[in-house]
Design an enzyme around this catalytic site. Sequence first.
Site, PDB file in Angstrom:
ATOM      1  N   ILE A  64       0.849  -1.189   0.000  1.00 42.86           N
ATOM      2  CA  ILE A  64       0.000   0.000   0.000  1.00 42.86           C
ATOM      3  C   ILE A  64       0.887   1.242   0.000  1.00 42.86           C
ATOM      4  O   ILE A  64       1.659   1.451   0.927  1.00 42.86           O
ATOM      5  CB  ILE A  64      -0.936  -0.009   1.227  1.00 42.86           C
ATOM      6  N   ASP A  65       0.770   2.039  -1.065  1.00 41.16           N
ATOM      7  CA  ASP A  65       1.532   3.282  -1.148  1.00 41.16           C
ATOM      8  C   ASP A  65       0.667   4.458  -0.708  1.00 41.16           C
ATOM      9  O   ASP A  65      -0.468   4.274  -0.259  1.00 41.16           O
ATOM     10  CB  ASP A  65       2.103   3.488  -2.558  1.00 41.16           C
ATOM     11  N   SER A  66       1.183   5.670  -0.855  1.00 38.78           N
ATOM     12  CA  SER A  66       0.449   6.833  -0.347  1.00 38.78           C
ATOM     13  C   SER A  66      -0.888   7.041  -1.063  1.00 38.78           C
ATOM     14  O   SER A  66      -1.876   7.408  -0.429  1.00 38.78           O
ATOM     15  CB  SER A  66       1.307   8.093  -0.439  1.00 38.78           C
TER      16      SER A  66
END
Length: 73
Positions: free
Chosen positions: A32-34
Amino acid sequence: MYFDKIAKIIAERTGCDVATVKPESKFVDLGIDSLDTVELLMSLEDEIGMEIELDQKVETVDDLDKFIQSKTA
């Protein structure tokens, strides 16, 4: 308190098994990235019926769960 809802949404977004999402799981380790975090929060807001305004860094699922609990108390 919100862990199960958070884990469900993470599993849906990443395609992982919900059982692999643990309280100590780091978002980055779950892929999960920003941008995913923003979308995760929007889904979570819909799920729990409240606005979540992150004003601190959360790195783990448990951090997010505790943050939400602190805002609802």
